[in-house]
Design an enzyme around this catalytic site. Structure first.
Site, PDB file in Angstrom:
ATOM      1  N   SER A   1      -9.390   1.674   3.310  1.00  0.00           N
ATOM      2  CA  SER A   1      -8.617   2.496   2.395  1.00  0.00           C
ATOM      3  C   SER A   1      -7.577   1.725   1.587  1.00  0.00           C
ATOM      4  O   SER A   1      -6.944   2.291   0.694  1.00  0.00           O
ATOM      5  CB  SER A   1      -7.901   3.599   3.184  1.00  0.00           C
TER       6      SER A   1
ATOM      7  N   LYS B   1       0.853  -1.180   0.000  1.00  0.00           N
ATOM      8  CA  LYS B   1       0.000   0.000   0.000  1.00  0.00           C
ATOM      9  C   LYS B   1       0.891   1.232   0.000  1.00  0.00           C
ATOM     10  O   LYS B   1       1.952   1.255   0.646  1.00  0.00           O
ATOM     11  CB  LYS B   1      -0.899  -0.024   1.240  1.00  0.00           C
TER      12      LYS B   1
ATOM     13  N   SER C   1      -9.824  -0.677   7.325  1.00  0.00           N
ATOM     14  CA  SER C   1      -9.178  -0.443   6.033  1.00  0.00           C
ATOM     15  C   SER C   1      -8.470  -1.650   5.434  1.00  0.00           C
ATOM     16  O   SER C   1      -7.984  -1.584   4.309  1.00  0.00           O
ATOM     17  CB  SER C   1      -8.186   0.727   6.147  1.00  0.00           C
TER      18      SER C   1
END
Length: 593
Positions: free
Chosen positions: A289, A209, A313
């Site tokens: 996210s 990420k 997330s």
């Protein structure tokens, strides 16, 4: 050579007749389709507009053949029709990043891609797609594939998908230009006699990420303000590389880990554009996210992906993309070098296609980091074990609020049939109205600390207030959905003692609620759905594991989420491995096979 691509898009609309027209090179066919809806809803008419765009793209030539080139495309028709989407979160304002040229992603690999043929790609698919880490390592042992071929396959696949506007997911923000060279070095080490365990990450490509530091690539958290944030590798990234992993690149994400704007879609960042869900690009959201980690993993753009979680997330994008998502107990994985929201709640964790891969990836990420004050000494040698247990000894908490969900009820019955003891629980957790205020106060403090200690020399912001001002200078480019949560944080006036008091109140409430559920009912695990219980588990620091359990009638993935007390993470995997074997629910998205 000129290539003709035909773009087909199914877009909900409202008319009741057939119409055909051509305008600006787009052939539009509107067709009424009668759809029977199962359940309490009556039969209804749904009109589907099929927009067929004839797009002529000039393809340049490489020395050894045709080079595939990405070009920005006209997304106005799609956006116009999404404006009426029944889910407001799918009413996107834009799809493509305004600043990213995707050709830059694969430009460093021009020679390797030119030498890698379509026949190579098709031949390797059965050895790579949906295969676990042990499966891939076994293929390497058998001489069927090399680490260099594995890495090249993923880069080739990313290019194939991202240059096709009917398939592109905007899930990848950056690729590591050294990825193939590192794979070649690892191949040589193995060929020299290094024995590689089947559960090793040696030679396995991983996407991070884009809030996780990796030296050589910018760590942007999706924000243009961090576009030049070339910083050192995070502690966990160093651990991955020590264990032989290949950092393939960075995955797109909801900007600032989805603590940025009000009512904006999951998966959007100014850096990477709008991440799309491979199970229905314009039907379902990606969750957030860690949106790019979920979508990229689901579409097999890497062997493994890593996300981060403050409150949902990892669990949200994993379940939305039919992936396994593991939110460890905070303190088991270092957060040093990770762009923060909350030092109290933040953690990183695996998003993978199988439970065993999540276990393997976690074990390669761990290690005691004395710079991370949330880490207890036990994290130095904490490892998960892949083992078989007797489900007859397991008491599972069944939440009454989910018993009307057919997938949840089927999962409970399946576990019961195989020996588990279901315990009915009426659990309605409360959520404090001060949760966002708490996260905002922690982000104001923790982001400033991160920027001071970690930011690259070309980063020109040092606080939330400066981020707010930076975005205000060009909102259309930098914050097209606004920056409501940044505005909220800029106005916060919480003293350290006030912030500590809010934290203690929220954590105490969450812990007391979950401790009561577990202790009073004598359960080993609490069963939830997707990320529906993420808030209370985050505040109580209870780890969670979500596992695919099927697909709704419209194709939307749904996951069963297991929750256990702090540092009892092994229980998640003991039960999770069994549940996955019993269901084998995950399926590769149809258009990405």
């Amino acid at each position: 050579m000129r290539r003709i691509s035909i773009r087909l898009q199914l877009i909900p609309s409202e008319a009741n007749d057939l119409s055909i027209n051509i305008f600006n090179g787009v052939l539009k066919i509107a067709i009424n389709v009668t759809t029977s809806v199962v359940g309490k809803q009556s039969v209804r008419l749904i009109r589907l507009m099929v927009a067929v765009s004839l797009v002529f793209t000039t393809t340049s030539f490489a020395a050894d053949g045709d080079a595939i080139v990405w070009q920005a495309y006209d997304e106005s028709v799609v956006l116009q029709n999404l404006a009426d989407h029944s889910n407001a979160q799918m009413q996107f304002k834009l799809l493509q990043s305004k600043i990213q040229n995707k050709n830059d992603l694969w430009a460093p690999f021009a020679n390797e891609l030119a030498a890698f043929s379509e026949n190579d790609y098709q031949r390797l698919k059965p050895l790579i797609l949906e295969q676990s880490v042990p499966d891939i390592q076994q293929a390497v042992v058998a001489g069927q594939i090399s680490y260099a071929a594995l890495t090249t396959f993923y880069i080739y696949r990313i290019r194939e998908i991202e240059t096709n506007s009917n398939l592109s997911l905007n899930a990848v923000i950056a690729l590591n230009p050294d990825a193939i060279r590192r794979a070649q070095r690892l191949d040589r080490l193995r060929d020299a006699g290094n024995e590689i365990a089947l559960d090793s990450l040696f030679g396995i490509p991983v996407l991070l990420k884009d809030n996780i530091g990796f030296e050589g690539l910018a760590t942007t958290a999706g924000s243009l303000s961090l576009q030049s944030n070339y910083t050192a590798s995070a502690f966990l990234t160093e651990k991955l590389e020590v264990n032989g992993a290949i950092i393939l690149g960075k995955a797109n994400m909801s900007e600032w880990a989805y603590f940025f704007c009000n009512d904006c879609p999951s998966g959007y960042s100014a850096m990477g554009g709008q991440t799309l869900n491979p199970y229905g690009r314009f039907l379902f959201g990606t969750g957030g996210s860690s949106s790019g980690s979920g979508a990229a993993g689901a579409a097999n753009l890497a062997s493994l992906t890593i996300g981060s979680e403050t409150s949902g997330s990892i669990l949200s994008p994993a379940s939305a993309n039919s992936m396994v998502g593991y939110k460890p107990t905070t303190g088991l994985v270092s957060r040093s070098g990770v762009v923060p929201i909350s030092s109290t709640l933040d953690t990183t964790g695996p998003i993978t296609k199988s439970v065993v891969d999540a276990l393997i990836l976690f074990n390669a990420m761990t290690g005691f980091d004395q710079q991370d004050l949330a880490m207890p000494l036990l994290s130095d040698d904490f490892r998960l074990i892949n083992r078989q247990i007797d489900l007859g000894e397991v008491r599972i908490g069944v939440m009454s609020s989910f018993t009307n969900d057919a997938f949840y009820s089927k999962a409970v019955e399946l576990l019961k049939t195989n020996g588990a003891q279901p315990i009915d629980i009426d659990f309605q957790p409360t959520r404090s109205s001060r949760f966002s205020e708490f996260l905002g106060g922690e982000m104001v403090r923790d982001l400033q600390i991160y920027l001071s200690a970690n930011a690259g020399s070309e980063v020109n912001i040092s606080s939330i207030a400066e981020l707010q001002q930076y975005n205000l200078e060009d909102m259309d480019l930098r914050a097209p959905y606004g920056q409501g949560l940044v505005d909220m944080m800029a106005e916060l006036e919480l003293s350290p003692s006030e912030l500590d008091a809010i934290r203690e109140e929220l954590q105490a409430s969450a812990r007391s609620q979950l401790e009561a559920v577990f202790n009073e009912n004598g359960i080993d695990v609490l069963l939830s759905v997707n990320n529906r219980s993420a808030g209370i588990t985050a505040l109580a620091n209870y780890p969670a594991l979500t596992i695919p359990m099927g697909y709704e009638e419209n194709g939307r993935p749904i996951g069963l989420t297991l929750i256990v007390p702090s540092f009892e993470d092994q229980t998640l995997f003991d039960i999770g491995v069994q549940f996955e074997l019993l269901t084998e629910a995950r399926r590769l998205p149809e258009l990405y096979q």
